[in-house]
Design an enzyme around this catalytic site. Structure first.
Site, PDB file in Angstrom:
ATOM      1  N   GLU A  35     -10.655   8.500   0.346  1.00 45.98           N
ATOM      2  CA  GLU A  35     -10.835   9.791  -0.398  1.00 45.98           C
ATOM      3  C   GLU A  35     -11.643   9.142  -1.593  1.00 45.98           C
ATOM      4  OE1 GLU A  35      -6.946  11.204  -1.486  1.00 45.98           O
ATOM      5  OE2 GLU A  35      -8.023  12.753  -3.016  1.00 45.98           O
ATOM      6  N   ARG A 261       1.793  -0.833   3.214  1.00 41.70           N
ATOM      7  CA  ARG A 261       0.405  -1.206   2.537  1.00 41.70           C
ATOM      8  C   ARG A 261       0.688  -2.422   1.636  1.00 41.70           C
ATOM      9  NH1 ARG A 261      -0.588   3.881   0.002  1.00 41.70           N
ATOM     10  NH2 ARG A 261      -1.686   3.005  -1.836  1.00 41.70           N
ATOM     11  N   LYS A 271      -4.215   4.197  -7.119  1.00 42.31           N
ATOM     12  CA  LYS A 271      -5.670   4.744  -7.574  1.00 42.31           C
ATOM     13  C   LYS A 271      -5.426   5.698  -8.928  1.00 42.31           C
ATOM     14  CE  LYS A 271      -8.269   5.708  -3.801  1.00 42.31           C
ATOM     15  NZ  LYS A 271      -8.609   7.104  -3.151  1.00 42.31           N
TER      16      LYS A 271
HETATM   17  P1  ATP Z   1      -3.910   5.807  -3.621  1.00 41.99           P
HETATM   18  O1  ATP Z   1      -2.286   6.406  -3.056  1.00 41.99           O
HETATM   19  O2  ATP Z   1      -3.620   4.672  -4.509  1.00 41.99           O
HETATM   20  O3  ATP Z   1      -4.117   6.823  -4.157  1.00 41.99           O
HETATM   21  P2  ATP Z   1      -4.909   6.234  -1.036  1.00 41.99           P
HETATM   22  O4  ATP Z   1      -4.072   5.845   0.074  1.00 41.99           O
HETATM   23  O5  ATP Z   1      -4.742   7.735  -1.320  1.00 41.99           O
HETATM   24  O6  ATP Z   1      -4.611   5.342  -2.236  1.00 41.99           O
HETATM   25  P3  ATP Z   1      -7.215   6.543   0.237  1.00 41.99           P
HETATM   26  O7  ATP Z   1      -8.581   6.579  -0.209  1.00 41.99           O
HETATM   27  O8  ATP Z   1      -6.782   7.878   0.988  1.00 41.99           O
HETATM   28  O9  ATP Z   1      -6.403   6.016  -1.002  1.00 41.99           O
HETATM   29  O10 ATP Z   1      -7.187   5.282   1.241  1.00 41.99           O
HETATM   30  C1  ATP Z   1      -7.850   5.057   2.395  1.00 41.99           C
HETATM   31  C2  ATP Z   1      -7.169   4.431   3.320  1.00 41.99           C
HETATM   32  O11 ATP Z   1      -6.905   2.978   2.742  1.00 41.99           O
HETATM   33  C3  ATP Z   1      -6.151   4.997   3.841  1.00 41.99           C
HETATM   34  O12 ATP Z   1      -5.876   4.851   5.453  1.00 41.99           O
HETATM   35  C4  ATP Z   1      -4.941   4.315   3.308  1.00 41.99           C
HETATM   36  O13 ATP Z   1      -3.742   4.383   4.039  1.00 41.99           O
HETATM   37  C5  ATP Z   1      -5.428   2.881   2.891  1.00 41.99           C
HETATM   38  N1  ATP Z   1      -4.843   1.963   1.731  1.00 41.99           N
HETATM   39  C6  ATP Z   1      -4.706   2.548   0.682  1.00 41.99           C
HETATM   40  N2  ATP Z   1      -4.107   1.728  -0.330  1.00 41.99           N
HETATM   41  C7  ATP Z   1      -3.672   0.882   0.618  1.00 41.99           C
HETATM   42  C8  ATP Z   1      -2.917  -0.494   0.415  1.00 41.99           C
HETATM   43  N3  ATP Z   1      -2.295  -0.762  -0.799  1.00 41.99           N
HETATM   44  N4  ATP Z   1      -2.564  -1.125   1.483  1.00 41.99           N
HETATM   45  C9  ATP Z   1      -3.118  -0.995   2.716  1.00 41.99           C
HETATM   46  N5  ATP Z   1      -3.828   0.065   2.684  1.00 41.99           N
HETATM   47  C10 ATP Z   1      -4.001   1.136   1.998  1.00 41.99           C
HETATM   48 MG    MG Z   2      -4.874   9.111   0.553  1.00 47.73          MG
END
Ligand code: ATP
Ligand code: MG
Length: 554
Positions: A35, A261, A271
């Site tokens: 995102e 994760r 984030k």
């Molecule tokens: P946050 O929850 O911190 O806002 P997010 O998961 O919403 O992070 P995205 O930009 O949607 O952030 O993430 C893109 C991809 O990276 C998704 O498939 C997500 O599952 C993966 N991802 C995000 N954080 C992690 C993590 N700590 N470990 C492994 N994969 C991750």
């Molecule tokens: Mg997300």
């Protein structure tokens, strides 16, 4: 060895192997779906290495898709930083980058299809009423009175929503699934909402935006993704993912698989929290070298290979756990120990005067750029009568364990001669300001002729040739292993996470490449920072040395 070339194995690869063997798929397509509402962090690197790594190893493809259904929080700068970071990690996506917003027309069409099938309805209930009707984990939800609206009316109302005739929050489009489902996400989830927002890709074309759960699965299907890999918090949502795909007329059937994760000690990877650190200026920006962002790690001197190796070492499972910071540090150390050039710098200087070295004279000494790799060549290091050494490398008195410079004793200067400390000069506070020494001119690159054993080696720079530099020593950003669990995580910030020193570096370091770490011998790995200029050199400490010098005592 920076990167091991063993092909990883994990439960996802086992599923893929099975799908290829059974003929369910003939090729593998994955995607990385960030995102664009922040910079990528080391947790994203895990997902990137998994998705792109699988595509590489199975000769399939991996798409980069911006999951951009939330125009309020998204920004084109984030889009660009994400593309840079994926490239920097060493991966190439399949074709152009994609955007969920690129499918808004199709998504809208599928929403209409659900309405036509009697599987979606426009709900005018207030947000509060909807929340109440949703029920809880223990209690079933209640049907909205709009659930029985006719298909014709729903089509007309959704058209009005789309045409901008309803205000934000006035109504939503919901999937008609099951208000008594054990999975909250199946209790008639919202799939479209009204939002009068300018979108970084589609401009002002839309005032209705699809929700993540509706968008993601359809985007996967449109792109022919075979294995849609996401983190465990989406486990329940898989029901909705499958429901949407099954109920619209789309030919492909992607499958979602969840993995745990990455959680890393002494930092935060949410984030929302990272945004807070930046916006409230706890750090200098997204690329502050203390941040767990890819941009921060890069500026700190981490290499792409070290980050990929880290992702390999932590593996992919369904188990939630917390990874030690030492794991990440070990990866960059292993890489730099092999691949970083050596140089000399003094962080806490004290002056040495070599009394038997000619006044106003100097010489160029040859120093190897790497102790185990002759191919890296040598450089010239100036030597003269006045030097700086590290204050902690000198003691007036010490026992045998201290194998550095002691009054009346000898030590070797790295890449140079053996010196002996004769006397010191102190300031009013009793702090040593100058150490007067004698050198043995017959010890360059060889042991003393009379067989004297010199045990210690210390580093130095020539006082008249050395270049002043600001040296930034970084430590963990937080004082506690799991700052996310704190009531106020910002209160757990380590006030000593950045300590700045004014030191001296050998002249060759003026040309050190930005972001490329060198080993300051006996001190650690450092790289020139982007704040460096002609007038002012700035170095970041990437990571300290493994304690190999400890055997020299001290
Ligand atoms: P946050 O929850 O911190 O806002 P997010 O998961 O919403 O992070 P995205 O930009 O949607 O952030 O993430 C893109 C991809 O990276 C998704 O498939 C997500 O599952 C993966 N991802 C995000 N954080 C992690 C993590 N700590 N470990 C492994 N994969 C991750
Ligand atoms: Mg997300």
């Amino acid at each position: 060895m920076a990167e091991t070339d063993i092909r990883p194995t994990n439960f996802i690869r086992q599923i893929i192997d099975k799908d290829l063997q059974s003929g369910l798929h003939s090729t593998v397509c994955t995607r990385f779906p960030p995102e664009p509402n922040g910079y990528l962090h080391i947790g994203h690197a895990k997902s990137i290495c998994l998705n792109f790594g699988i595509a590489q190893d199975y000769k399939g493809s991996c798409n980069l898709r911006f999951d951009d259904t939330n125009p309020d929080k998204e920004d084109i700068d984030f889009v660009n930083s994400i593309k840079d970071d994926v490239h920097w990690l060493g991966f190439e996506w399949n074709g152009e980058e994609r955007y969920s917003s690129g499918y808004f027309d199709q998504l809208h069409g599928y929403a209409v299809e659900l309405i036509e099938k009697g599987l979606a309805y426009v709900d005018f209930s207030s947000q509060e009423a909807m929340r109440e009707m949703r029920g809880t984990l223990k209690e079933h939800g209640k049907n909205s009175r709009f659930r029985e609206t006719s298909i014709e009316t729903n089509l007309a109302e959704f058209s009005k929503m789309t045409a901008g005739e309803y205000a934000e929050g006035h109504c939503v489009l919901r999937a008609k699934i099951d208000m008594s489902s054990a999975f909250m996400c199946m209790r008639d989830p919202v799939i479209y909402r009204v939002k009068f927002a300018h979108h970084h890709q589609t401009g002002d074309k839309w005032c209705v935006y699809p929700m993540y759960d509706f968008t993601h699965c359809i985007s996967d299907a449109i792109e022919g993704i075979t294995h849609s890999l996401c983190t465990l918090e989406f486990q329940d949502n898989r029901r909705l993912y499958d429901w949407v795909i099954e109920n619209i007329s789309i030919p492909t059937q992607p499958r979602q698989y969840e993995f745990s994760r990455l959680n890393l000690e002494f930092t935060v990877l949410s984030k929302r929290k990272l945004i807070q650190l930046v916006e409230e200026k706890f750090v200098s920006g997204w690329d502050d070298p203390r941040m767990p962002t890819i941009a921060g790690l890069r500026r700190r001197g981490y290499t792409p290979a070290s980050v990929r190796e880290f992702c390999k070492r932590i593996g992919v499972t369904k188990m939630d756990n917390m990874v030690e910071m030492g794991m990440l540090e070990a990866c960059i150390r292993d890489d730099l120990n092999e691949n970083a050039n050596r140089a000399m710098a003094v962080l806490d200087p004290v002056k040495v005067v070599i009394e038997n070295y000619p006044q106003d004279s100097s010489e160029m000494l040859n120093a190897a750029n790497h102790p185990n790799d002759e191919g890296r060549g040598t450089r010239e290091v100036p030597f003269s009568r006045e030097l700086y050494i590290e204050a902690e490398d000198f003691r007036e008195e010490a026992n045998k364990k201290f194998k550095r410079l002691v009054l009346g004793k000898e030590v070797r200067l790295r890449n140079a001669y053996v010196i002996r400390a004769d006397k010191v000069e102190k300031d009013a506070d009793g702090k040593v300001t100058t150490i007067f020494c004698h050198y043995d001119g017959d010890t360059l690159g060889k042991d003393p002729a009379d067989g004297r054993k010199i045990k210690g080696v210390i580093h130095w720079v020539s006082a008249i040739h050395a270049v002043p530099a600001e040296i930034r020593l970084y430590d963990r950003l937080f004082n506690v292993p799991n700052p996310a669990a704190e009531e106020n995580f910002a209160a757990a910030i380590n006030p000593e996470s950045l300590v700045t020193k004014q030191g001296w570096v050998e002249p060759s370091l003026k040309n050190a490449e930005q972001g490329v770490a060198v080993q300051f011998e006996r001190t650690g790995y450092f790289c020139q920072d982007k704040d460096s200029s002609e007038e002012r050199l700035v170095f970041n400490r990437t990571v300290g040395l493994r304690d190999t010098w400890a055997k020299m005592g001290g």
